[in-house]
Design a protein around this motif. Structure first.
Motif, PDB file in Angstrom:
ATOM      1  N   HIS A  37       0.830  -1.208   0.000  1.00 27.26           N
ATOM      2  CA  HIS A  37       0.000   0.000   0.000  1.00 27.26           C
ATOM      3  C   HIS A  37       0.867   1.261   0.000  1.00 27.26           C
ATOM      4  CE1 HIS A  37      -3.170   2.835   0.971  1.00 27.26           C
ATOM      5  NE2 HIS A  37      -2.413   3.267   1.972  1.00 27.26           N
ATOM      6  N   GLU A  40       2.508   1.723  -3.476  1.00 28.05           N
ATOM      7  CA  GLU A  40       1.542   2.176  -4.473  1.00 28.05           C
ATOM      8  C   GLU A  40       1.095   3.614  -4.201  1.00 28.05           C
ATOM      9  OE1 GLU A  40      -1.545  -0.765  -4.498  1.00 28.05           O
ATOM     10  OE2 GLU A  40      -0.370  -2.123  -5.763  1.00 28.05           O
ATOM     11  N   THR A  41       0.970   3.977  -2.942  1.00 29.66           N
ATOM     12  CA  THR A  41       0.600   5.351  -2.594  1.00 29.66           C
ATOM     13  C   THR A  41       1.703   6.317  -3.000  1.00 29.66           C
ATOM     14  OG1 THR A  41      -0.772   4.580  -0.771  1.00 29.66           O
ATOM     15  CG2 THR A  41      -0.095   6.881  -0.709  1.00 29.66           C
ATOM     16  N   ASP A  44       1.426   6.715  -6.726  1.00 35.02           N
ATOM     17  CA  ASP A  44       0.244   7.535  -7.031  1.00 35.02           C
ATOM     18  C   ASP A  44       0.486   9.000  -6.680  1.00 35.02           C
ATOM     19  OD1 ASP A  44      -1.148   5.318  -7.945  1.00 35.02           O
ATOM     20  OD2 ASP A  44      -2.193   4.988  -6.040  1.00 35.02           O
ATOM     21  N   TYR A  45       1.189   9.242  -5.583  1.00 32.23           N
ATOM     22  CA  TYR A  45       1.503  10.608  -5.178  1.00 32.23           C
ATOM     23  C   TYR A  45       2.379  11.292  -6.223  1.00 32.23           C
ATOM     24  CZ  TYR A  45       3.396  14.515  -2.536  1.00 32.23           C
ATOM     25  OH  TYR A  45       3.787  15.766  -2.146  1.00 32.23           O
ATOM     26  N   GLN A  47       2.487  10.620  -9.391  1.00 37.02           N
ATOM     27  CA  GLN A  47       1.636  10.887 -10.544  1.00 37.02           C
ATOM     28  C   GLN A  47       0.723  12.083 -10.266  1.00 37.02           C
ATOM     29  OE1 GLN A  47       1.912   9.430 -13.470  1.00 37.02           O
ATOM     30  NE2 GLN A  47       0.264  10.650 -14.346  1.00 37.02           N
ATOM     31  N   HIS A  48       0.202  12.168  -9.049  1.00 35.10           N
ATOM     32  CA  HIS A  48      -0.682  13.274  -8.662  1.00 35.10           C
ATOM     33  C   HIS A  48       0.059  14.616  -8.764  1.00 35.10           C
ATOM     34  CE1 HIS A  48      -4.092  15.083  -6.574  1.00 35.10           C
ATOM     35  NE2 HIS A  48      -3.213  15.761  -5.856  1.00 35.10           N
ATOM     36  N   LYS A  94     -10.001  12.367  -9.766  1.00 35.00           N
ATOM     37  CA  LYS A  94      -9.902  10.914  -9.737  1.00 35.00           C
ATOM     38  C   LYS A  94      -8.686  10.472  -8.920  1.00 35.00           C
ATOM     39  CE  LYS A  94      -9.766   7.033 -12.945  1.00 35.00           C
ATOM     40  NZ  LYS A  94      -9.669   6.633 -14.351  1.00 35.00           N
ATOM     41  N   SER A  95      -7.599  11.211  -9.043  1.00 34.53           N
ATOM     42  CA  SER A  95      -6.388  10.903  -8.290  1.00 34.53           C
ATOM     43  C   SER A  95      -6.618  11.090  -6.790  1.00 34.53           C
ATOM     44  CB  SER A  95      -5.251  11.812  -8.770  1.00 34.53           C
ATOM     45  OG  SER A  95      -4.099  11.617  -8.003  1.00 34.53           O
ATOM     46  N   LYS A  98      -8.663   8.296  -5.448  1.00 31.51           N
ATOM     47  CA  LYS A  98      -7.895   7.053  -5.358  1.00 31.51           C
ATOM     48  C   LYS A  98      -7.151   6.956  -4.023  1.00 31.51           C
ATOM     49  CE  LYS A  98      -4.782   4.142  -7.959  1.00 31.51           C
ATOM     50  NZ  LYS A  98      -3.953   3.990  -9.144  1.00 31.51           N
ATOM     51  N   PHE A  99      -6.659   8.087  -3.512  1.00 27.48           N
ATOM     52  CA  PHE A  99      -5.994   8.080  -2.209  1.00 27.48           C
ATOM     53  C   PHE A  99      -6.968   7.663  -1.103  1.00 27.48           C
ATOM     54  CE2 PHE A  99      -3.079  11.231  -4.263  1.00 27.48           C
ATOM     55  CZ  PHE A  99      -1.936  10.464  -4.169  1.00 27.48           C
ATOM     56  N   SER A 102      -8.050   3.848  -1.650  1.00 21.35           N
ATOM     57  CA  SER A 102      -7.021   2.853  -1.319  1.00 21.35           C
ATOM     58  C   SER A 102      -6.777   2.794   0.183  1.00 21.35           C
ATOM     59  CB  SER A 102      -5.720   3.135  -2.076  1.00 21.35           C
ATOM     60  OG  SER A 102      -5.133   4.333  -1.644  1.00 21.35           O
TER      61      SER A 102
END
Length: 130
Positions: A37, A40-41, A44-45, A47-48, A94-95, A98-99, A102
Motif C-alpha cells: 500500500h 503504491e501510494t 500515485d503521489y 503521478q498526482h 480521480k487521483s 484514489k488516495f 485505497s
C-alpha cells in the motif's frame, strides 16, 4: 498508577480446530499488505504531483500536432482547447479519490484479517448449506 494493558489475540474469530502457528503469518501478511500500500501510494503521489504541475494548459507540442491534423470541418484544436482543462480537472479529482479509496481498502483488509471475517463468513455460509 496502574498501567492498562490491552491484549488482543488475532484473529478474533477462529474456526474449530484452529491452532496458533509457530510463526506470525498474520503479522507478516498485514505487514506485506501495508508495504505494498505504501509503495503504491508513493507512486500515485508522484503521478498526482505531475498532474498538478502540468496544470490545465494543453501542452504546446500537442497543440502543434493537432494543428497539423486539423481541418475546418473537425475543429480538433478548438475541441482540445475546450475539453483539455476539464479532462485535467477530472484526472486530478480521480487521483484524490484514489488516495481515499485505497486507504479505506487497506483499513478494511486489515480489519478483515485481524477479526477473522473470512473464516467467519465461510462457517456462516457452510451452516446455511448444510
Amino acid at each position: 498508577h496502574k498501567k492498562l494493558k490491552l491484549k488482543m489475540e488475532a484473529p478474533v474469530y477462529r474456526q474449530s480446530g484452529w491452532e496458533s502457528p509457530s510463526n506470525s503469518w498474520l503479522l507478516l501478511s498485514i505487514g506485506f499488505g501495508l508495504l505494498v500500500h505504501l509503495w503504491e501510494t508513493y507512486l500515485d503521489y508522484r503521478q498526482h504531483i505531475r498532474l498538478k504541475v502540468s496544470g490545465a494548459e494543453v501542452p504546446v507540442e500537442l497543440k502543434k500536432l493537432v494543428e497539423r491534423m486539423d481541418s475546418d470541418e473537425e475543429k480538433l484544436l478548438e475541441k482540445l482547447t475546450e475539453k483539455g482543462p476539464k479532462a485535467q480537472a477530472y484526472a486530478l479529482a480521480k487521483s484524490r479519490f484514489k488516495f481515499v479509496n485505497s486507504s479505506f481498502q487497506l483499513i478494511l483488509s486489515i480489519a478483515t484479517t485481524i477479526l477473522g471475517l473470512s473464516p467467519y463468513a465461510w462457517d456462516l455460509a457452510s451452516g446455511y448449506g448444510a
